[in-house]
Design a protein around this motif. Structure first.
Motif, mmCIF file in Angstrom:
data_model
loop_
_atom_site.group_PDB
_atom_site.id
_atom_site.type_symbol
_atom_site.label_atom_id
_atom_site.label_comp_id
_atom_site.label_asym_id
_atom_site.label_seq_id
_atom_site.Cartn_x
_atom_site.Cartn_y
_atom_site.Cartn_z
ATOM 1 N N ILE A 59 0.844 -1.210 0.000
ATOM 2 C CA ILE A 59 0.000 0.000 0.000
ATOM 3 C C ILE A 59 0.870 1.248 0.000
ATOM 4 O O ILE A 59 0.622 2.203 -0.756
ATOM 5 C CB ILE A 59 -0.943 -0.002 1.222
ATOM 6 N N VAL A 60 1.905 1.251 0.831
ATOM 7 C CA VAL A 60 2.829 2.391 0.860
ATOM 8 C C VAL A 60 3.493 2.563 -0.501
ATOM 9 O O VAL A 60 3.630 3.687 -1.011
ATOM 10 C CB VAL A 60 3.889 2.210 1.962
ATOM 11 N N ALA A 61 3.899 1.453 -1.124
ATOM 12 C CA ALA A 61 4.526 1.514 -2.447
ATOM 13 C C ALA A 61 3.576 2.128 -3.471
ATOM 14 O O ALA A 61 3.988 2.926 -4.320
ATOM 15 C CB ALA A 61 4.951 0.114 -2.891
ATOM 16 N N ALA A 62 2.289 1.785 -3.386
ATOM 17 C CA ALA A 62 1.304 2.350 -4.315
ATOM 18 C C ALA A 62 1.201 3.865 -4.135
ATOM 19 O O ALA A 62 1.099 4.616 -5.120
ATOM 20 C CB ALA A 62 -0.061 1.698 -4.091
ATOM 21 N N PHE A 63 1.262 4.323 -2.889
ATOM 22 C CA PHE A 63 1.224 5.763 -2.638
ATOM 23 C C PHE A 63 2.477 6.449 -3.167
ATOM 24 O O PHE A 63 2.411 7.584 -3.653
ATOM 25 C CB PHE A 63 1.050 6.039 -1.142
ATOM 26 N N VAL A 64 3.620 5.792 -3.075
ATOM 27 C CA VAL A 64 4.854 6.371 -3.617
ATOM 28 C C VAL A 64 4.735 6.531 -5.136
ATOM 29 O O VAL A 64 5.163 7.542 -5.701
ATOM 30 C CB VAL A 64 6.075 5.511 -3.251
ATOM 31 N N VAL A 65 4.123 5.554 -5.795
ATOM 32 C CA VAL A 65 3.891 5.659 -7.242
ATOM 33 C C VAL A 65 3.026 6.884 -7.545
ATOM 34 O O VAL A 65 3.306 7.647 -8.482
ATOM 35 C CB VAL A 65 3.222 4.381 -7.781
ATOM 36 N N ILE A 66 1.977 7.091 -6.742
ATOM 37 C CA ILE A 66 1.092 8.250 -6.940
ATOM 38 C C ILE A 66 1.869 9.549 -6.729
ATOM 39 O O ILE A 66 1.706 10.522 -7.486
ATOM 40 C CB ILE A 66 -0.111 8.174 -5.988
ATOM 41 N N ILE A 67 2.733 9.574 -5.716
ATOM 42 C CA ILE A 67 3.528 10.774 -5.454
ATOM 43 C C ILE A 67 4.444 11.085 -6.635
ATOM 44 O O ILE A 67 4.617 12.248 -7.020
ATOM 45 C CB ILE A 67 4.368 10.596 -4.172
ATOM 46 N N VAL A 68 5.047 10.048 -7.215
ATOM 47 C CA VAL A 68 5.908 10.255 -8.379
ATOM 48 C C VAL A 68 5.105 10.850 -9.536
ATOM 49 O O VAL A 68 5.580 11.761 -10.234
ATOM 50 C CB VAL A 68 6.583 8.934 -8.800
ATOM 51 N N LEU A 69 3.892 10.359 -9.735
ATOM 52 C CA LEU A 69 3.024 10.912 -10.782
ATOM 53 C C LEU A 69 2.721 12.383 -10.505
ATOM 54 O O LEU A 69 2.873 13.240 -11.397
ATOM 55 C CB LEU A 69 1.725 10.110 -10.861
ATOM 56 N N VAL A 70 2.293 12.681 -9.293
ATOM 57 C CA VAL A 70 1.951 14.069 -8.950
ATOM 58 C C VAL A 70 3.188 14.958 -9.017
ATOM 59 O O VAL A 70 3.108 16.119 -9.443
ATOM 60 C CB VAL A 70 1.296 14.129 -7.552
ATOM 61 N N GLY B 41 7.262 4.965 -15.560
ATOM 62 C CA GLY B 41 8.643 4.831 -15.099
ATOM 63 C C GLY B 41 8.691 4.296 -13.673
ATOM 64 O O GLY B 41 9.502 3.419 -13.345
ATOM 65 N N ALA B 42 7.812 4.819 -12.818
ATOM 66 C CA ALA B 42 7.741 4.324 -11.437
ATOM 67 C C ALA B 42 7.264 2.879 -11.407
ATOM 68 O O ALA B 42 7.807 2.042 -10.670
ATOM 69 C CB ALA B 42 6.808 5.208 -10.612
ATOM 70 N N LEU B 43 6.256 2.557 -12.219
ATOM 71 C CA LEU B 43 5.762 1.183 -12.279
ATOM 72 C C LEU B 43 6.828 0.235 -12.824
ATOM 73 O O LEU B 43 6.909 -0.929 -12.416
ATOM 74 C CB LEU B 43 4.501 1.121 -13.151
ATOM 75 N N LEU B 44 7.657 0.745 -13.735
ATOM 76 C CA LEU B 44 8.760 -0.057 -14.264
ATOM 77 C C LEU B 44 9.763 -0.401 -13.158
ATOM 78 O O LEU B 44 10.252 -1.530 -13.081
ATOM 79 C CB LEU B 44 9.457 0.697 -15.393
ATOM 80 N N VAL B 45 10.067 0.566 -12.313
ATOM 81 C CA VAL B 45 10.976 0.310 -11.190
ATOM 82 C C VAL B 45 10.391 -0.757 -10.269
ATOM 83 O O VAL B 45 11.092 -1.678 -9.834
ATOM 84 C CB VAL B 45 11.245 1.615 -10.412
ATOM 85 N N ALA B 46 9.088 -0.644 -9.975
ATOM 86 C CA ALA B 46 8.429 -1.630 -9.115
ATOM 87 C C ALA B 46 8.452 -3.014 -9.755
ATOM 88 O O ALA B 46 8.749 -4.014 -9.083
ATOM 89 C CB ALA B 46 6.994 -1.194 -8.829
ATOM 90 N N ALA B 47 8.165 -3.081 -11.065
ATOM 91 C CA ALA B 47 8.160 -4.368 -11.766
ATOM 92 C C ALA B 47 9.559 -4.965 -11.829
ATOM 93 O O ALA B 47 9.734 -6.188 -11.713
ATOM 94 C CB ALA B 47 7.599 -4.186 -13.178
ATOM 95 N N THR B 48 10.569 -4.107 -12.002
ATOM 96 C CA THR B 48 11.949 -4.589 -12.038
ATOM 97 C C THR B 48 12.354 -5.172 -10.689
ATOM 98 O O THR B 48 12.988 -6.239 -10.621
ATOM 99 C CB THR B 48 12.902 -3.448 -12.425
ATOM 100 N N ALA B 49 12.001 -4.480 -9.612
ATOM 101 C CA ALA B 49 12.312 -4.986 -8.275
ATOM 102 C C ALA B 49 11.620 -6.327 -8.033
ATOM 103 O O ALA B 49 12.221 -7.261 -7.489
ATOM 104 C CB ALA B 49 11.884 -3.969 -7.214
ATOM 105 N N TRP B 50 10.360 -6.427 -8.454
ATOM 106 C CA TRP B 50 9.600 -7.670 -8.311
ATOM 107 C C TRP B 50 10.274 -8.809 -9.087
ATOM 108 O O TRP B 50 10.489 -9.909 -8.562
ATOM 109 C CB TRP B 50 8.169 -7.432 -8.784
ATOM 110 N N ALA B 51 10.621 -8.537 -10.351
ATOM 111 C CA ALA B 51 11.228 -9.562 -11.199
ATOM 112 C C ALA B 51 12.604 -9.981 -10.671
ATOM 113 O O ALA B 51 12.937 -11.173 -10.640
ATOM 114 C CB ALA B 51 11.340 -9.043 -12.629
ATOM 115 N N MET B 52 13.402 -9.016 -10.277
ATOM 116 C CA MET B 52 14.727 -9.340 -9.738
ATOM 117 C C MET B 52 14.613 -10.178 -8.470
ATOM 118 O O MET B 52 15.365 -11.138 -8.269
ATOM 119 C CB MET B 52 15.499 -8.052 -9.440
ATOM 120 N N HIS B 53 13.675 -9.812 -7.619
ATOM 121 C CA HIS B 53 13.500 -10.561 -6.369
ATOM 122 C C HIS B 53 13.075 -11.994 -6.661
ATOM 123 O O HIS B 53 13.594 -12.945 -6.048
ATOM 124 C CB HIS B 53 12.461 -9.864 -5.485
#
Length: 357
Positions: free
Chosen positions: A23-34, A328-340
């Motif tokens: 949930i916190v990660a989703a809010f960080v994505v929103i902050i990056v958008l804003v 771009g933010a979602l890409l970072v999240a997806a990359t972290a997920w895939a790497m993990h």
């Protein structure tokens, strides 16, 4: 006495902590958008002070609005740029909203992170070895906010009409690092649901190279945004009709590399394909470990490239450019997920191999 349903030996605590971090990660994505919208609308310098408590509320009276407008009118941005075409109080309220909303979201994320952290801590629900990391993430979020204010301050001095693109990149990249760490830790928590004895997943090998390549692309993108270098050319794949734009190196190679909008725009365009190649490799490695993570990573960099090209061809349309930063933010999240997922599978295989011997 900790609640039996939220001890680290059971499945309740890691699952709850993982959901909280997501949930916190989703809010960080929103902050990056804003934050992207704030930059694109040139709203970032509309609030000239940082008031942690009183800044939560916007001006509530006409006189308060006039006072805030007067503070903005004293900035170099207004005196040297905004005042040329004239700015009404209504126009000021528009740019003020985006900066205020950006800061409000940052405060909200701090609360959403800190309060549950204290609750999990008091309940004794945090798995062994993770308290330090969760506190470090809180500190990283606070540091990111500090970088944001230092960024704003850089645009309020001398004859600066924009914030420092170096500080902007520091502010943005810290947010994206926080996002990646939140996703990574959430995946660690979900891994504990399989076996509470599993150690945290560590980044290693080729994933580090992929992360470095992606970091360079994100850094270039932040500099392009900070220098308004997206406006250097509106055609693609050529730049102003040329394969390689004209670059003036008279100010020195290092200065040109970090300040010239044409060179940075060019590098951001073409380093993207190196990043794509690295991400394709990562997605391929991840496919067997977690097919969904592999698909998500492929989808995000594909959409990212399309939106990047569309941003150029549209003359840096506000909403297309904002969508580019969002993905771009979602890409970072997806990359972290895939790497993990990739590292988790390999780490588990190594542990199984050692156990069999």
């Amino acid at each position: 006495m900790a609640s039996s349903s939220l001890t680290h030996t059971g499945s309740g605590a890691p699952a709850a902590i993982a959901r909280w971090l997501e949930i916190v990660a989703a809010f960080v994505v929103i902050i990056v958008l804003v934050g992207g919208i704030t930059r694109l609308t040139e709203s970032g310098l509309s609030i000239t002070e940082w008031d942690v408590a009183t800044g939560v509320l916007p001006p509530l009276s006409e006189s308060a609005w006039v006072s805030e407008f007067a503070k903005y009118q004293a900035t170099p941005e207004y005196r040297l740029e905004a005042s040329v075409g004239g700015m009404t109080l209504a126009e000021f309220k528009f740019i003020y909203f985006w900066e205020w909303f950006h800061r409000l979201l940052a405060r909200l994320v701090g609360v959403i992170y800190a309060v549950p952290l204290v609750w999990f801590w008091v309940k004794g629900a945090i798995p062994k070895g993770y308290k330090g990391r969760l506190v470090a993430l809180l500190a990283l979020g606070g540091l990111q906010g500090l970088f944001g204010w230092l960024m704003v301050r850089s645009g309020l001095v001398g004859d600066m009409t924009d914030v420092s693109h170096f500080r902007l990149s520091l502010h943005l990249l810290t947010a994206l690092l926080l996002l990646a760490c939140l996703v990574w830790t959430a995946r660690d928590m979900r891994r504990l649901l399989i076996d509470p004895a599993l150690p945290p997943v560590r980044m290693a090998g080729g994933s580090i190279v992929v992360a470095l390549i992606l970091f360079i692309q994100l850094l270039l993108g932040a500099w392009v945004a900070g220098l308004n270098a997206g406006h250097a050319a509106y055609d693609w794949p050529l730049m102003n009709g040329r394969v390689v734009p004209e670059i003036d190196f008279q100010s020195g190679f290092l200065w040109t590399l970090t300040h010239d909008p044409f060179l940075l725009h060019f590098l951001h365009r073409w380093w993207a394909w190196i990043a794509v190649a690295a991400l394709i490799w990562q997605a391929h490695r991840t496919r067997r470990a977690d097919r969904r993570a592999s698909i998500a990573l492929n989808a995000m960099f594909g959409i990212m490239i399309v939106l990047g090209i569309a941003t150029v061809l549209s003359g840096v349309s506000l909403w297309i450019a904002a969508a580019h930063q969002l993905v771009g933010a979602l890409l970072v999240a997806a990359t972290a997920w895939a790497m993990h997922a990739d590292r988790s599978a390999r780490q588990s295989a190594n542990l199984s191999g050692k156990a069999s011997h």
